[in-house]
Motif scaffolding. Sequence first.
Motif, PDB file in Angstrom:
ATOM      1  N   PRO A  75       8.970  13.087  -9.399  1.00 47.46           N
ATOM      2  CA  PRO A  75      10.172  12.270  -9.597  1.00 47.46           C
ATOM      3  C   PRO A  75       9.868  10.785  -9.482  1.00 47.46           C
ATOM      4  N   ILE A  76      10.808   9.985  -9.945  1.00 44.71           N
ATOM      5  CA  ILE A  76      10.672   8.528  -9.973  1.00 44.71           C
ATOM      6  C   ILE A  76      11.624   7.916  -8.963  1.00 44.71           C
ATOM      7  N   LEU A  77      11.125   6.960  -8.165  1.00 43.36           N
ATOM      8  CA  LEU A  77      11.968   6.155  -7.286  1.00 43.36           C
ATOM      9  C   LEU A  77      11.992   4.730  -7.835  1.00 43.36           C
ATOM     10  N   LEU A  78      13.167   4.278  -8.252  1.00 38.87           N
ATOM     11  CA  LEU A  78      13.350   2.991  -8.921  1.00 38.87           C
ATOM     12  C   LEU A  78      14.049   2.001  -8.001  1.00 38.87           C
ATOM     13  N   TYR A 116       6.032  10.400  -4.926  1.00 35.21           N
ATOM     14  CA  TYR A 116       6.910   9.818  -5.941  1.00 35.21           C
ATOM     15  C   TYR A 116       6.162   8.809  -6.818  1.00 35.21           C
ATOM     16  N   ILE A 117       6.630   8.678  -8.030  1.00 31.36           N
ATOM     17  CA  ILE A 117       6.226   7.584  -8.906  1.00 31.36           C
ATOM     18  C   ILE A 117       7.109   6.389  -8.544  1.00 31.36           C
ATOM     19  N   HIS A 192      23.134   7.172 -16.054  1.00 31.12           N
ATOM     20  CA  HIS A 192      22.257   7.919 -16.951  1.00 31.12           C
ATOM     21  C   HIS A 192      22.163   9.362 -16.452  1.00 31.12           C
ATOM     22  N   PRO A 193      22.105  10.357 -17.352  1.00 29.96           N
ATOM     23  CA  PRO A 193      22.014  11.760 -16.913  1.00 29.96           C
ATOM     24  C   PRO A 193      20.798  12.048 -16.039  1.00 29.96           C
ATOM     25  N   ALA A 194      19.727  11.275 -16.182  1.00 28.49           N
ATOM     26  CA  ALA A 194      18.528  11.519 -15.382  1.00 28.49           C
ATOM     27  C   ALA A 194      18.628  10.924 -13.983  1.00 28.49           C
ATOM     28  N   LEU A 195      19.668  10.119 -13.720  1.00 27.74           N
ATOM     29  CA  LEU A 195      19.842   9.552 -12.377  1.00 27.74           C
ATOM     30  C   LEU A 195      20.443  10.622 -11.477  1.00 27.74           C
ATOM     31  N   LYS A 196      19.659  11.086 -10.521  1.00 22.70           N
ATOM     32  CA  LYS A 196      20.063  12.217  -9.697  1.00 22.70           C
ATOM     33  C   LYS A 196      20.497  11.822  -8.290  1.00 22.70           C
ATOM     34  N   VAL A 197      20.177  10.590  -7.863  1.00 24.15           N
ATOM     35  CA  VAL A 197      20.528  10.180  -6.517  1.00 24.15           C
ATOM     36  C   VAL A 197      20.488   8.657  -6.415  1.00 24.15           C
ATOM     37  N   SER A 198      21.362   8.116  -5.548  1.00 25.54           N
ATOM     38  CA  SER A 198      21.384   6.675  -5.287  1.00 25.54           C
ATOM     39  C   SER A 198      21.446   6.465  -3.779  1.00 25.54           C
ATOM     40  N   VAL A 199      20.620   5.520  -3.289  1.00 24.86           N
ATOM     41  CA  VAL A 199      20.604   5.199  -1.854  1.00 24.86           C
ATOM     42  C   VAL A 199      20.764   3.688  -1.691  1.00 24.86           C
ATOM     43  N   PRO A 200      22.008   3.189  -1.664  1.00 23.70           N
ATOM     44  CA  PRO A 200      22.231   1.758  -1.397  1.00 23.70           C
ATOM     45  C   PRO A 200      22.112   1.505   0.102  1.00 23.70           C
ATOM     46  N   ARG A 369      12.524  10.264   8.155  1.00 28.24           N
ATOM     47  CA  ARG A 369      12.043  11.650   8.158  1.00 28.24           C
ATOM     48  C   ARG A 369      13.175  12.673   8.156  1.00 28.24           C
ATOM     49  N   THR A 370      14.224  12.398   8.917  1.00 30.77           N
ATOM     50  CA  THR A 370      15.249  13.403   9.156  1.00 30.77           C
ATOM     51  C   THR A 370      16.412  13.317   8.183  1.00 30.77           C
ATOM     52  N   ILE A 371      16.661  12.120   7.658  1.00 27.84           N
ATOM     53  CA  ILE A 371      17.827  11.918   6.793  1.00 27.84           C
ATOM     54  C   ILE A 371      17.422  11.589   5.361  1.00 27.84           C
ATOM     55  N   LEU A 372      16.636  10.522   5.180  1.00 27.39           N
ATOM     56  CA  LEU A 372      16.326  10.050   3.833  1.00 27.39           C
ATOM     57  C   LEU A 372      15.416  11.004   3.068  1.00 27.39           C
ATOM     58  N   GLU A 373      14.302  11.409   3.666  1.00 30.85           N
ATOM     59  CA  GLU A 373      13.358  12.259   2.936  1.00 30.85           C
ATOM     60  C   GLU A 373      13.991  13.579   2.494  1.00 30.85           C
ATOM     61  N   PRO A 374      14.717  14.291   3.356  1.00 33.12           N
ATOM     62  CA  PRO A 374      15.373  15.520   2.877  1.00 33.12           C
ATOM     63  C   PRO A 374      16.410  15.269   1.789  1.00 33.12           C
ATOM     64  N   PHE A 375      17.126  14.151   1.897  1.00 33.76           N
ATOM     65  CA  PHE A 375      18.147  13.837   0.893  1.00 33.76           C
ATOM     66  C   PHE A 375      17.511  13.618  -0.476  1.00 33.76           C
ATOM     67  N   LEU A 376      16.446  12.811  -0.519  1.00 30.72           N
ATOM     68  CA  LEU A 376      15.768  12.556  -1.791  1.00 30.72           C
ATOM     69  C   LEU A 376      15.158  13.841  -2.347  1.00 30.72           C
ATOM     70  N   ALA A 377      14.459  14.582  -1.492  1.00 27.42           N
ATOM     71  CA  ALA A 377      13.767  15.782  -1.965  1.00 27.42           C
ATOM     72  C   ALA A 377      14.742  16.827  -2.480  1.00 27.42           C
ATOM     73  N   HIS A 378      15.905  16.933  -1.860  1.00 27.87           N
ATOM     74  CA  HIS A 378      16.885  17.944  -2.277  1.00 27.87           C
ATOM     75  C   HIS A 378      17.299  17.759  -3.731  1.00 27.87           C
ATOM     76  N   TYR A 379      17.450  16.509  -4.149  1.00 24.23           N
ATOM     77  CA  TYR A 379      17.958  16.245  -5.499  1.00 24.23           C
ATOM     78  C   TYR A 379      16.868  15.896  -6.514  1.00 24.23           C
ATOM     79  N   LEU A 380      15.707  15.449  -6.045  1.00 25.66           N
ATOM     80  CA  LEU A 380      14.683  14.995  -6.982  1.00 25.66           C
ATOM     81  C   LEU A 380      13.536  15.980  -7.166  1.00 25.66           C
TER      82      LEU A 380
END
Length: 640
Positions: A75-78, A116-117, A192-200, A369-380
């Motif tokens: 997956p890509i992190l932009l 990630y890319i 965009h349909p390929a946008l699967k998650v946003s972390v502001p 480790r406990t919040i961000l990484e699982p959140f990203l991995a779940h959707y990406l």
Amino acid sequence: MVKTLLMLLCVTALSTPALAQNAATGADIAPDMPETFTVNTERFDFIRRDVMIPMRDGVKLHTVILIPKAAQNAPILLTRTPYNATRMTSKADSGTLRSILQGYDNMPDVIVDGGYIRVVQDVRGKYGSEGDYVMNRPLRGPLNPTKVDHSTDTWDTIEWLVHNIPQSNGKVGILGVSYDGYTALTALFNPHPALKVSVPMNPMVDGWMGDDWFHNGAFREEMLSYIYNQDATRKKSVIWWSNQYDNYDLFLNSVSAGQLGKERGMEQIGFFRQILAHPAYDSWWQQQALDRLVPTQRLSVPTLLVHSLWDQEDNYGDIALYYALKHKQADQPNLWLAMGPWNHGGEIKDASTLGPIRLHSDTGLYFRRTILEPFLAHYLKDDAIPLPGRVSAYRSGSDTWETRSALPEQDCTQDCATLHLTAQHQLSLNASASTSGSVSYLADPAHPVPYVQRPVITRDAPGSVWDDWLSTDQRNAASRPDVATFTSPVLTKPIALDGQPLVHLTATTTGTDGDFVVKLIDVYPDEVPEQRELGGYQLMVSSDILRGRYRKSFEHPEAIPAGKPQLYQFRLPVMNHTFRPGHRIMVQVQSSWFPLYDRNPQTYVSSIFTAPPEAYKPATITLDTAASWLKVHQASPVTP
């Protein structure tokens, strides 16, 4: 002898033009520097691509793509930034991806360990990107008649990425801190349909109500240097300057923020001109406030809002957006929130301290480790990784993490604590109202209350305490006669407060305008054996300012009637804190917070940006203690 000398003169005369010619042309000296140097990347663990991605209007945006050499179906992190994509992806003289991603808006543990890319892009008009830069470029509409904005630029960028990076799995997440958090939010409009998650993270949301530029109408004067550095040139080639070491003197001598800006030539900057033209919360601000705009569309992209409880720059917007989404889309399945004991962006680095206070662990590492990484991995990724709780909140004081389904309601209607001000400078925690009485102080614009101990050093300069000013000791303020202080008895049991405290002040002034700063403070015991320097420490847990002219309407200011009681009511930033036994609860009230905020002349003028020196006059402020209190949600205390 004479003959030899004549021969040497002849040779010199003949040879000098030839030597001069060779020196001028360099014909006999090969240059050291090649026209283009190619870096040997055989031993790098990543592939770097610098590309110019075309947008729908023909403008091309500079984009850095970092692909792990082992990447396959990744997956890509932009991140889209105005802060120099090249610098953000070139932090070390190393051939490892982990090394070069040190620094602003990069989390090597999340990015590299997650495989990630990494993509970082200069927003239009900044650094390597073409086009024109506009501070917080409004979305297409009344304030932006063009066919492009940050949302379309994000769409066009993602469209290019998923078709031009063969190592990708076609899934994209966008994340970033501050302005980069703002662009992560704008990506949610027609995504965009390929946008699967946003972390502001700590995003700029509403610059007038409580983020970078104003707080409840009071202008954040310390941000002038940011506007100057960010908006004067494409590549930050012009830097804020001062002939005075102490910003307190600099801003005081310049009288007003408008005057200081003019002295620095800032009227050349479009955004500064807009600020001068819109001192009130008019349609120009309202039509670009993302907490108003995001809820107008159904939130279709899973979004994790990340809030810092001691954010010195953007401690308003993400919480305002959270409540706006909850109110308008109560069944919202795509919204998460994480809150921690951090300053602005503190969650992406070591966060084992809060100012001088040692915490029990690295709370930034816990978050990642406990919040961000699982959140990203779940959707990406394709792995079925469990999601974190809807709200993950750090409770300061007890030093614990909590998971809950939602934040308390903004308006406390049950399980509320009321902190009453008393005429004896005490803070009463009784349910009954305070007895009648008053407390007065003289607010003099010639001697404003500094927001940190002097000298006040410009933000980002050596010696500045800007990053941690919200957690600085408040004893210097408490010792001033122009700060009204109210303190509870020593607590015999823990008191856990959370949500947004509601300030209800009734006061009179001898002036016709004025500011009210309210600070809710945890006073440490006189003796703290495990960390002696914290003995008596006064830690702000929630604080903010209201400009008096906006007490009835943020859009339509009006003068304060001198000598007549007025109600000043506003919310403080969200808190999640336990006041422990042996501590005390304190409230401070004052009428300046300088030079964080510009001085109120305390004489009503049409615009404080252009207030003349003679408008600045002392005023006596009298608080009606029987009609002044703070109300906040009270939770069950958690034992650390």
